[in-house]
Design a protein around this motif. Structure first.
Motif, short mmCIF file in Angstrom:
data_model
loop_
_atom_site.label_atom_id
_atom_site.label_comp_id
_atom_site.label_asym_id
_atom_site.label_seq_id
_atom_site.Cartn_x
_atom_site.Cartn_y
_atom_site.Cartn_z
N GLU A 152 4.05 19.30 -3.97
CA GLU A 152 4.94 19.07 -5.10
C GLU A 152 6.06 18.08 -4.77
O GLU A 152 6.82 17.69 -5.66
N ALA A 153 6.16 17.66 -3.51
CA ALA A 153 7.22 16.73 -3.11
C ALA A 153 6.99 15.35 -3.73
O ALA A 153 5.85 14.93 -3.92
N ALA A 154 8.09 14.67 -4.05
CA ALA A 154 7.98 13.36 -4.70
C ALA A 154 9.17 12.49 -4.34
O ALA A 154 10.23 12.98 -3.97
N VAL A 155 8.97 11.17 -4.47
CA VAL A 155 10.06 10.21 -4.29
C VAL A 155 10.25 9.46 -5.61
O VAL A 155 9.34 9.42 -6.46
N HIS A 156 11.40 8.85 -5.77
CA HIS A 156 11.72 8.11 -6.99
C HIS A 156 10.79 6.91 -7.12
O HIS A 156 10.41 6.28 -6.13
N ILE A 157 10.43 6.59 -8.37
CA ILE A 157 9.51 5.48 -8.60
C ILE A 157 10.09 4.14 -8.14
O ILE A 157 9.35 3.20 -7.82
N GLU A 158 11.45 4.04 -8.08
CA GLU A 158 12.05 2.80 -7.62
C GLU A 158 12.57 2.90 -6.18
O GLU A 158 13.44 2.13 -5.77
N ASP A 159 12.02 3.81 -5.41
CA ASP A 159 12.29 3.82 -3.98
C ASP A 159 11.73 2.52 -3.39
O ASP A 159 10.57 2.17 -3.62
N ALA A 191 7.69 -1.82 0.43
CA ALA A 191 7.48 -1.49 1.85
C ALA A 191 8.76 -1.76 2.65
O ALA A 191 8.70 -2.11 3.84
N ASP A 192 9.89 -1.60 1.99
CA ASP A 192 11.20 -1.82 2.61
C ASP A 192 11.63 -0.54 3.30
O ASP A 192 12.56 0.16 2.88
N ALA A 207 16.74 1.74 -5.87
CA ALA A 207 17.50 0.71 -6.59
C ALA A 207 16.56 0.00 -7.56
O ALA A 207 15.35 -0.01 -7.35
N PRO A 208 17.12 -0.60 -8.63
CA PRO A 208 16.27 -1.36 -9.54
C PRO A 208 15.47 -2.41 -8.76
O PRO A 208 15.98 -3.05 -7.85
N ARG A 209 14.21 -2.57 -9.12
CA ARG A 209 13.31 -3.42 -8.34
C ARG A 209 13.80 -4.87 -8.30
O ARG A 209 13.96 -5.53 -9.32
N ASP A 210 14.03 -5.35 -7.10
CA ASP A 210 14.44 -6.72 -6.85
C ASP A 210 14.14 -6.99 -5.38
O ASP A 210 14.35 -6.13 -4.53
N HIS A 211 13.65 -8.18 -5.07
CA HIS A 211 13.31 -8.47 -3.68
C HIS A 211 14.54 -8.44 -2.78
O HIS A 211 14.48 -7.96 -1.64
N ALA A 212 15.66 -8.97 -3.26
CA ALA A 212 16.89 -8.96 -2.46
C ALA A 212 17.42 -7.54 -2.33
O ALA A 212 17.10 -6.65 -3.13
N PHE A 213 18.24 -7.34 -1.29
CA PHE A 213 18.83 -6.01 -1.09
C PHE A 213 19.72 -5.65 -2.28
O PHE A 213 20.27 -6.54 -2.95
#
Length: 287
Positions: A16-23, A29-30, A98-104
């Motif tokens: 049942e464990a899950a991570v946020h979709i925007e992890d 792969a960050d 965080a919202p998906r973006d290549h930069a940190f």
């Protein structure tokens, strides 16, 4: 009792464990990971694995999610809740959500951390080591920072699948100069005709294997000769012995490369001895 996972501060049922979709670990792969072998419910090679985790995080500019002391407590508690004595502990730390973006992320976010534990049948593992395994070779196609233990493992997964389809346990990457770099999930070793052990030096683009470092210390203590120098697949096939090392493999004899026998095609005395010595040391120093 079902498996338990540690996810961002909470213990949850594994299924049942899950991570946020925007992890960012999932999206980009960050993230980095670390693996400890477990002996009698204790973490093997603790210093080496903690040091490598800290280095990997530092190289990606991800802060440690907690102190080493606190992390040790959480790792041990995860092991305890899973009631595993012999097995592997997997830790993954991503930059966070965080919202998906290549930069940190512009605004700082907290690292996300997951810990899982799985049991290993030591009797079956010893039977496998006594029989030996085969490996295949494949062209090196990974990125230029394999010294960082990131979760970006697609080339490794494809290499492992190719090995599986050919009845092998591991795949050795071969660079543009024709030298073996390392395995998809292990370090590669051979034993020359004169008894010298050879493995690739870590100045090359390879992972700084913790099991590898411990074994190097043991080899030097025994007085055996070791040369951190690359070798070709042809040299591996002409060697008297070969083996791989890693938290999961420990010291695992290799008896064939690309279908060609190594030495006599059977497990040799050097790998057998080193496996025994490594397990003894790991049990002594586990925490």
């Amino acid at each position: 009792m079902g498996r338990i996972a540690y996810v961002n501060g909470a213990f949850e049922r594994h299924g049942e464990a899950a991570v946020h979709i925007e992890d960012r670990g999932y999206q980009l792969a960050d993230a980095v990971y670390e693996v400890w072998a477990l002996f009698d419910g204790r973490l093997a090679d603790p210093e080496g694995h903690f040091a490598r985790l800290e280095r990997s995080l530092s190289e990606l500019k991800i802060p440690m999610p907690m102190s080493r002391r606190a992390l040790t407590v959480v790792l041990r508690e995860t092991v305890r809740q899973n009631r595993v004595k012999d097995g592997l502990v997997y830790l993954q730390v991503s930059r966070g959500v965080a919202p998906r973006d290549h930069a940190f992320p512009t605004d700082p976010v907290s690292p996300a951390m997951i810990i899982t534990v799985k049991a290993i049948d030591r009797a079956a593992a010893e039977a496998k080591a006594a029989k030996g395994v085969s490996v295949i070779t494949t062209p090196e196609n990974r990125w230029g920072r394999c010294d960082i233990k990131t979760v970006g493992l697609l080339p490794n997964a494809l290499a492992k699948q190719a090995a599986k389809e050919r009845g092998a346990a591991e795949a050795w990457f071969v660079d543009e100069l024709g030298f073996v770099t390392e395995g998809a999930s292990s370090n590669a070793w051979i034993v020359d005709a004169d008894g010298t052990l050879r493995t690739r030096d870590t100045n090359a683009n390879i992972l700084r294997g913790v099991t590898r470092y411990t074994l190097l210390d043991l080899i030097r203590e025994t007085g055996m000769k070791v040369d951190e120098r690359p070798f070709t697949p042809a040299e591996a096939k002409a060697a008297t012995e070969a083996f791989i090392t890693g938290a999961g493999a420990l010291v695992l004899p290799v008896i064939a490369v690309d279908g060609a026998p190594v030495g006599k095609g059977v497990v040799g005395p050097v790998a057998t001895r080193l496996r025994r010595l490594y397990i003894e040391r790991a049990r002594e120093t586990a925490i």
